[in-house]
Design an enzyme around this catalytic site. Structure first.
Site, short mmCIF file in Angstrom:
data_model
loop_
_atom_site.label_atom_id
_atom_site.label_comp_id
_atom_site.label_asym_id
_atom_site.label_seq_id
_atom_site.Cartn_x
_atom_site.Cartn_y
_atom_site.Cartn_z
CG ASP A 198 -12.70 -1.50 -1.11
OD1 ASP A 198 -12.27 -2.66 -1.29
OD2 ASP A 198 -12.22 -0.50 -1.68
CG ASP B 122 -1.98 -1.06 1.17
OD1 ASP B 122 -2.03 -1.80 0.16
OD2 ASP B 122 -2.78 -1.15 2.12
#
Length: 240
Positions: free
Chosen positions: A129, A8
């Site tokens: 998500d 990330d």
């Protein structure tokens, strides 16, 4: 079950967030390219990349770090975050990404997702998500009234390579993945489902592998790899 170590990206660094909160970022490596090389050396066969800044900005922000990763390793990499138009999809796939992950775009412009799938068969994944089963977009900052399952079903006939399902409330917490929700999604869909969020130990991977009659296609691992809670060799052996 395929394993995807997560890189990330925030401010050009390799970080992990806690429940998607940008203010709760822990830096694990100043060099994402070096981290990618380490994952390759450990035996992983894929990489999962997220441009966190890009997800909020709505456009690529950590492009230099992504390109450095692609130059450092030959592992197939998938990227999500800030990919909101065909020009950006074209750009990244031309740069050598194996596939791009479309999340916010799947909610706001599903026709464009279908167009991208037709243009790049097998190279478009949809990222879903969710908090409490409901989809969140724009870097998880904006809630919607769409359920994860309803959104996934909209793309079953579109040629999507996979659904990447993240339980936001488990992401970065080391509390264990939401196996039940992920399994329910895998059982309800004909598409491959990749689990993301919360993996903290080998037992979590065992549960994911056994769930939904073995239909969960993969798992993304982040913080647990970085802090040593999950041994890479043991995880790879289990997945194989």
């Amino acid at each position: 079950m395929e394993l995807y170590p997560a890189i990330d990206l925030k401010g050009g660094q390799c970080v992990r967030l806690y429940k998607g909160e940008m203010s709760q970022a822990t830096v694990f490596n100043d060099s994402p390219a070096a981290q990618a090389g380490a994952f390759a050396a450990a035996g992983f066969r894929h990489l999962h990349l997220v441009d966190l800044d890009g997800a909020f900005a709505g456009k690529p922000v950590n492009g230099e770090a992504v390109e450095a990763i692609l130059a450092a390793t030959d592992l197939p990499a998938q990227l999500g975050g800030g990919i909101r138009d065909l020009a950006t999809i074209d750009y990244w796939l031309d740069k050598g990404l194996a596939r791009v992950i479309l999340g916010t775009l799947a909610v706001r412009d599903p026709a464009l997702v279908r167009e991208a799938c037709a243009r790049y068969p097998g190279r478009i994944a949809v990222g879903i998500d969710a908090r409490a089963g409901m989809v969140a977009v724009s870097g998880w900052a904006e809630a919607t009234a769409i359920s994860a399952l309803d959104l996934a079903r909209r793309f079953e006939d579109a040629g999507v390579a996979a659904i990447i399902y993240t339980d936001i409330d488990r992401d970065g917490t080391l509390e264990g993945p939401n196996v039940e929700a992920t399994a329910a999604l895998a059982e309800a869909l004909s598409l491959p489902v990749i689990a993301s969020g919360g993996v903290s130990e080998i037992a979590d991977l065992e549960r994911l592998k056994a769930a939904a009659s073995g239909r969960i296609a993969g798992a993304i691992i982040g913080r647990a790899l970085y802090d040593g809670r999950v041994d890479a060799a043991a995880a790879l052996a289990l997945a194989a």
